[in-house]
Design a protein around this motif. Sequence first.
Motif, PDB file in Angstrom:
ATOM      1  N   ASP A 195      57.001  36.697  55.885  1.00 52.57           N
ATOM      2  CA  ASP A 195      55.902  35.793  56.248  1.00 52.57           C
ATOM      3  C   ASP A 195      55.691  34.675  55.239  1.00 52.57           C
ATOM      4  O   ASP A 195      54.755  33.896  55.366  1.00 52.57           O
ATOM      5  CB  ASP A 195      54.592  36.584  56.424  1.00 52.57           C
ATOM      6  CG  ASP A 195      54.139  37.279  55.138  1.00 52.57           C
ATOM      7  OD1 ASP A 195      54.875  37.213  54.132  1.00 52.57           O
ATOM      8  OD2 ASP A 195      53.047  37.879  55.145  1.00 52.57           O
ATOM      9  N   LYS A 196      56.578  34.569  54.227  1.00 52.57           N
ATOM     10  CA  LYS A 196      56.254  33.677  53.121  1.00 52.57           C
ATOM     11  C   LYS A 196      57.405  32.703  52.856  1.00 52.57           C
ATOM     12  O   LYS A 196      58.537  33.119  52.629  1.00 52.57           O
ATOM     13  CB  LYS A 196      56.019  34.535  51.878  1.00 52.57           C
ATOM     14  CG  LYS A 196      55.456  33.807  50.689  1.00 52.57           C
ATOM     15  CD  LYS A 196      55.112  34.834  49.622  1.00 52.57           C
ATOM     16  CE  LYS A 196      55.153  34.265  48.249  1.00 52.57           C
ATOM     17  NZ  LYS A 196      56.383  33.592  47.905  1.00 52.57           N
ATOM     18  N   ARG A 249      48.013  28.457  51.247  1.00 48.46           N
ATOM     19  CA  ARG A 249      47.119  29.522  51.716  1.00 48.46           C
ATOM     20  C   ARG A 249      46.407  30.253  50.586  1.00 48.46           C
ATOM     21  O   ARG A 249      45.624  31.148  50.839  1.00 48.46           O
ATOM     22  CB  ARG A 249      47.913  30.530  52.556  1.00 48.46           C
ATOM     23  CG  ARG A 249      48.453  29.967  53.868  1.00 48.46           C
ATOM     24  CD  ARG A 249      49.096  31.078  54.682  1.00 48.46           C
ATOM     25  NE  ARG A 249      49.531  30.638  55.992  1.00 48.46           N
ATOM     26  CZ  ARG A 249      50.755  30.177  56.266  1.00 48.46           C
ATOM     27  NH1 ARG A 249      51.649  30.092  55.287  1.00 48.46           N
ATOM     28  NH2 ARG A 249      51.075  29.822  57.485  1.00 48.46           N
ATOM     29  N   HIS A 290      48.115  33.087  59.953  1.00 53.34           N
ATOM     30  CA  HIS A 290      49.538  33.117  60.290  1.00 53.34           C
ATOM     31  C   HIS A 290      49.702  33.108  61.811  1.00 53.34           C
ATOM     32  O   HIS A 290      49.888  34.169  62.422  1.00 53.34           O
ATOM     33  CB  HIS A 290      50.217  34.362  59.686  1.00 53.34           C
ATOM     34  CG  HIS A 290      50.371  34.306  58.213  1.00 53.34           C
ATOM     35  ND1 HIS A 290      51.514  33.850  57.590  1.00 53.34           N
ATOM     36  CD2 HIS A 290      49.515  34.625  57.213  1.00 53.34           C
ATOM     37  CE1 HIS A 290      51.364  33.905  56.268  1.00 53.34           C
ATOM     38  NE2 HIS A 290      50.149  34.366  56.016  1.00 53.34           N
ATOM     39  N   ASN A 306      44.097  38.153  62.015  1.00 55.61           N
ATOM     40  CA  ASN A 306      44.511  38.190  60.619  1.00 55.61           C
ATOM     41  C   ASN A 306      44.899  39.592  60.164  1.00 55.61           C
ATOM     42  O   ASN A 306      44.932  39.876  58.971  1.00 55.61           O
ATOM     43  CB  ASN A 306      43.393  37.622  59.735  1.00 55.61           C
ATOM     44  CG  ASN A 306      43.307  36.107  59.883  1.00 55.61           C
ATOM     45  OD1 ASN A 306      44.322  35.414  59.845  1.00 55.61           O
ATOM     46  ND2 ASN A 306      42.096  35.601  60.097  1.00 55.61           N
ATOM     47  N   ALA A 333      47.535  42.090  59.434  1.00 53.15           N
ATOM     48  CA  ALA A 333      48.976  42.146  59.180  1.00 53.15           C
ATOM     49  C   ALA A 333      49.535  43.532  59.494  1.00 53.15           C
ATOM     50  O   ALA A 333      50.715  43.700  59.774  1.00 53.15           O
ATOM     51  CB  ALA A 333      49.271  41.777  57.738  1.00 53.15           C
ATOM     52  N   SER A 374      44.834  41.553  51.524  1.00 52.62           N
ATOM     53  CA  SER A 374      46.211  41.283  51.142  1.00 52.62           C
ATOM     54  C   SER A 374      46.395  39.852  50.666  1.00 52.62           C
ATOM     55  O   SER A 374      47.459  39.486  50.190  1.00 52.62           O
ATOM     56  CB  SER A 374      47.106  41.532  52.367  1.00 52.62           C
ATOM     57  OG  SER A 374      48.409  41.142  52.087  1.00 52.62           O
ATOM     58  N   ALA A 407      47.032  35.879  50.978  1.00 50.60           N
ATOM     59  CA  ALA A 407      47.710  34.949  51.875  1.00 50.60           C
ATOM     60  C   ALA A 407      48.955  35.521  52.539  1.00 50.60           C
ATOM     61  O   ALA A 407      49.360  35.065  53.600  1.00 50.60           O
ATOM     62  CB  ALA A 407      48.063  33.683  51.104  1.00 50.60           C
ATOM     63  N   TYR A 408      49.595  36.488  51.895  1.00 51.85           N
ATOM     64  CA  TYR A 408      50.845  37.038  52.446  1.00 51.85           C
ATOM     65  C   TYR A 408      50.814  38.566  52.371  1.00 51.85           C
ATOM     66  O   TYR A 408      50.079  39.147  51.575  1.00 51.85           O
ATOM     67  CB  TYR A 408      52.046  36.450  51.687  1.00 51.85           C
ATOM     68  CG  TYR A 408      52.097  34.939  51.839  1.00 51.85           C
ATOM     69  CD1 TYR A 408      52.500  34.361  53.042  1.00 51.85           C
ATOM     70  CD2 TYR A 408      51.659  34.099  50.805  1.00 51.85           C
ATOM     71  CE1 TYR A 408      52.484  32.975  53.208  1.00 51.85           C
ATOM     72  CE2 TYR A 408      51.638  32.717  50.967  1.00 51.85           C
ATOM     73  CZ  TYR A 408      52.058  32.168  52.167  1.00 51.85           C
ATOM     74  OH  TYR A 408      52.033  30.808  52.350  1.00 51.85           O
ATOM     75  N   ALA A 409      51.657  39.181  53.188  1.00 54.02           N
ATOM     76  CA  ALA A 409      51.539  40.633  53.358  1.00 54.02           C
ATOM     77  C   ALA A 409      52.257  41.414  52.261  1.00 54.02           C
ATOM     78  O   ALA A 409      51.761  42.410  51.767  1.00 54.02           O
ATOM     79  CB  ALA A 409      52.094  41.046  54.718  1.00 54.02           C
ATOM     80  N   TYR A 413      44.876  39.468  56.209  1.00 50.08           N
ATOM     81  CA  TYR A 413      45.157  38.191  55.538  1.00 50.08           C
ATOM     82  C   TYR A 413      43.849  37.484  55.183  1.00 50.08           C
ATOM     83  O   TYR A 413      42.923  37.430  56.012  1.00 50.08           O
ATOM     84  CB  TYR A 413      45.935  37.252  56.465  1.00 50.08           C
ATOM     85  CG  TYR A 413      47.383  37.590  56.694  1.00 50.08           C
ATOM     86  CD1 TYR A 413      48.282  37.670  55.627  1.00 50.08           C
ATOM     87  CD2 TYR A 413      47.875  37.751  57.985  1.00 50.08           C
ATOM     88  CE1 TYR A 413      49.635  37.923  55.847  1.00 50.08           C
ATOM     89  CE2 TYR A 413      49.227  38.003  58.226  1.00 50.08           C
ATOM     90  CZ  TYR A 413      50.101  38.094  57.151  1.00 50.08           C
ATOM     91  OH  TYR A 413      51.428  38.328  57.380  1.00 50.08           O
ATOM     92  N   PHE A 464      47.976  36.566  46.976  1.00 52.99           N
ATOM     93  CA  PHE A 464      48.512  37.680  47.766  1.00 52.99           C
ATOM     94  C   PHE A 464      48.776  38.910  46.911  1.00 52.99           C
ATOM     95  O   PHE A 464      48.817  38.845  45.690  1.00 52.99           O
ATOM     96  CB  PHE A 464      49.723  37.247  48.583  1.00 52.99           C
ATOM     97  CG  PHE A 464      51.016  37.056  47.836  1.00 52.99           C
ATOM     98  CD1 PHE A 464      51.200  35.999  46.960  1.00 52.99           C
ATOM     99  CD2 PHE A 464      52.090  37.924  48.040  1.00 52.99           C
ATOM    100  CE1 PHE A 464      52.406  35.811  46.294  1.00 52.99           C
ATOM    101  CE2 PHE A 464      53.291  37.747  47.391  1.00 52.99           C
ATOM    102  CZ  PHE A 464      53.448  36.688  46.511  1.00 52.99           C
TER     103      PHE A 464
END
Lengths: 161, 962
Positions: free
Chosen positions: B272-273, B282, B331, B350, B352, B508, B510-512, B543, B548
Amino acid sequence: MKIQLTVNGSRYEKDVEENRTLLRFLREDLGFTGTKEGCGAGECGACTVFFNGKTVNACMVLAVEADGGSVETIEGEVKDGKFSVIQEAFDRNHGLQCGFCTAGMILSVKELLHRNPKPTEDQIKDGLEGNFCRCTGYTQIIESVLDASGQLPKKGELHHA
Amino acid sequence: MTDFDCVVAAAGASSRMGEWKLLLPWGRSTVVETVVENALKACPRVFLVTGFRGDELAAKFAGNPKVVCLSHNAWKQGMVSSLRRGAAEVTTRRFFVALADMPLVTPALYERVAEACSEEGQVPAIQACRPVFQGKPGHPVLFDRSVIAAITAWKEGESLKGLLSTLNTVTVEVQDAGAVQDFDIPSDYNTARSFLGVSLPRDDAQGKTTGAIRFTDDFLRPGMLHAAVLASPHAHARILSVNTEQARAAPGVRGVFTGADWTNLIGLYMGDKPPLARGKVRYHGEPVAVVVADDEASAQTALRLLEVNYQPLPALLSLRQALSAQAEVLHPELGSYSHIPAIFPEPGSNVAHRTKIRKGDAQAALAIAEVVVEGTFSFPPGDHAALEPRAVQAELSGEGRLVVRTSTQSPFGVRTLLARSLGIPELQIEVLVGAVGGGFGGKAGIQLEPLACLLTQKLGGRPVRLVNSREADLISSPGRPGLEAHIRLGSQKDGTFVAAEIEFLFDSGAYADYAVNVARAAGYACTGPYRIPHVKADSLCVYTNHPFATAFRGFGHIELSYAMERAVDLLADKLGMDPAELRLLNAIRPGDTTPSNSVLDANTGNLAACLQTVQRRLGWRADRWTDQQGKVHAQGISTFWKAPAIPTFTDAGALLTFAEDGSVTLATGVVELGQGAHTGLRQMVAEALKLDPSRIRVVPQVDTDTSPHDWATAASRSLFMAGRAALDAVADAVRQIKKIAAQPLRCPEEDLEVAGGRVFVRDDPRYSLPLEKIVLGYVYPDGNAIGGPVIGRGKYIARHLTHLDPETGEGRPGLEWTLGACGIEVEFAQDGGFRVTKAACTMDIGKLINPDLARGQVVGALAMGIGFSTRESFVFDQKGRVLNASLRDFKLLRFGEEPEYFVDFLETPQGDGPFGARGLGEQGIIGVPGALAQAVSRAVGVNVVDLPLTAEALWKLREGRS
């Protein structure tokens, strides 16, 4: 500018940018990579070296300030192939884990034991306040210092039946 | 500890052994020193009766006031004469007699014998007491003072056995073979010698105390290019434009790159990044552009010439906000991201990932439960703050392979994920990992590596160095997740838990990254180590626009433990029960089921005993008390468990090779992060081969070209899984050694034994060969050779693990459950400030391999837990920017802030663990937040719900403000 200095007893002469820190100069220009950069801001103590007989955070000193001076790093601790008493005590008492703080820690201990050869636990804590360790929780470092200063460590509370 | 003197007979010459055995190596010292050390753990004073080479022994113990050496000229007259010499000196009512060549007589055996002899008032009075193992009489023997006269009168040359037969001697059955284990010939010594439970120094200690060992950034060399990264000043913004023109023209600059340069997506469990922000940022600190230059100063200078136009966007800064129906979806492409099957994202939201647990009928059970409590508990995200900032160097080798040196916990994971995200075959990637300066989960997965690799690809394969500043390490690279938890817990009137409804919201950022799996782990372990028949849980990874999050020591378990332990405390308050009693009543046991309905088998440790040990260590009090200086004290107690959140197919490989001198090298894929796994593995190999550890080396680096595959150095599974693999490799090597040796030794393979660096016939050790004559093949006197190099191959793969059912969570996620308890005492000064004065942890680790290493792991984890609970969190401004992104403001525990630590281990064997061991690296941290919050709640008289407990937070708590 050109600077001259002694590191671990050997003389060096080198051109250096005015804004280069002593830490980067030692690590990157002279190859003394035993000294570490943990924060670059004088907070963590990982870059502790002796400069003209006193410990400093090498990230807070400019290389040009060291012109004409004398520096001791962790690489200078082994003399004639023999480990120092402090190094041996850290080894024996598990006074380290990841090892990133160890060089700075050992030099701070050296300075502490110069000033105070038989520090109490509280004096050890005061003396090493400027050095972070993220792994050990400090106990085994304190035990190492007590051992290095000839004071038998009080071994935690480990109970192994 | 008993009050009895101990006489240690150390006068003999070991004539059958061929060499004097008392100074042979044992543990970290010698045979006789181990015997004296063990005796002194049980007795206040040792009388060492010396004869043969008595001066050497006297010199050895000269510095120890508790050891009195008695030289005994007539030692050749036998054991009883030595006993007489020692007995003349003892002053205690009873005294022990032990033998200097029996190092396996443990302090516990002394205690056991003393206990058996303590029944007062027996008629006739007990004159001696002797342990017996499977019918064989053993040591130590306890004598009553009254028999000294009989000993003095005893005839020269007669045996101890004879003497005891004339006394009223009682025997005590013991289960410990050490009571009878002596050794008169070398093969006995080699077989009996143990390297487990011994605090050997670390393999890497000298490399680290001399500064010689090299971390990633120490491999810096001339000609490397230096990358500097521009970080987003906003938590959420659209990137309208990036002007790189001036930066490109700056002196020394070799390249400037932005998110527009690549379309790759990177991610551990979910891709996802982007390597650099694309279109949007983000989180505060997100990498936006990178400058590569000949030196770092030029790169930094050029960085300031970049012009980025942002359009700030409203930031999602709370979990509830992120989950509301109106929230912007951070996302929108969530549905198209690739992810592993164990992760369940909810596109269009949001969320994840969500783990559901549906065990029994929690709703119905709570509706009729006699007592129900409910609470919401939270803490913000934070960081691992390992002392070594993340670093990577990447280049293309002459043949075009990508060579990556990096500070990672997952060398093989990095290789696989690089291959996937960059579209390169794994064969074309080599990942090298040397010493890593602390990880704590923060260096697991994939981090700076893709960007460094993309840069070297763009720059003709030149080596590129990318190192985090401390600030970037804190916020740009991942930290740990924040949590908001909502729990309803119901019990019967007597405190027996009946049901729990649990919601965990993991922040989490901005990213998982790893946080999706953190949420999964917190789901399957959601109740903590308690027996609860009805459980409904939803564990979400959400998210937000925070930095993150990835794995962090404890991996979901520290988070769930804090929330659950708080709920248990609320229940204890409501029931008016001692919180320790309530925990004891509900403590999980073998046969109980976990939230995912897997049954805890006989390998489950003893949680009740852990709790009781912590209570004893603290001197447990469930009240609040004031000392003479007016300081208020209170204690808190918690329990914890942890099962590693690993893929069902998690593996470990090991390779054992030999040199011409018979010395041994073990290669694994385990990274040394400071946890000491290599030292532990070396001890296991030493034990399995019965070979002195000084003749064994564990390869300190991991190189994916040559090291055997290993899932990752995470989840506290290295000692367990790589340990199993190492034992498998030893067994494989031993089979080969026996097969080769059977020919020159002219016997069946099964008659052979390997120990002490030799292979020999078990029942007639005179037929033997040193390993160096076998391990590279045996050469007959006429020159003929057989065999060839012995190469031990070992492997292990997780056993019986299953995926979790997406709807009910049912399945078996845990390889092993480490159970433990934690206790904290706090002291409040009159100004309202507090400090932690005691921290206790007892864990059932199955088998203690290296006590000093284990204690170091637990003390370090407790310290980190105290930091976690009292200060270590990000502080955000209203726009979601991190205000404490430096070690000045993100405060770690310093010297002098540490409490008194009490660390204990129980050893309920893990049936499938190597020598019965299970993982222990992370676990010490887990119970701290719960125990600390309980102690503070009791001291202040208000229930703590949010961490960290800073001075400001405490003030607000007392004032009733939020």
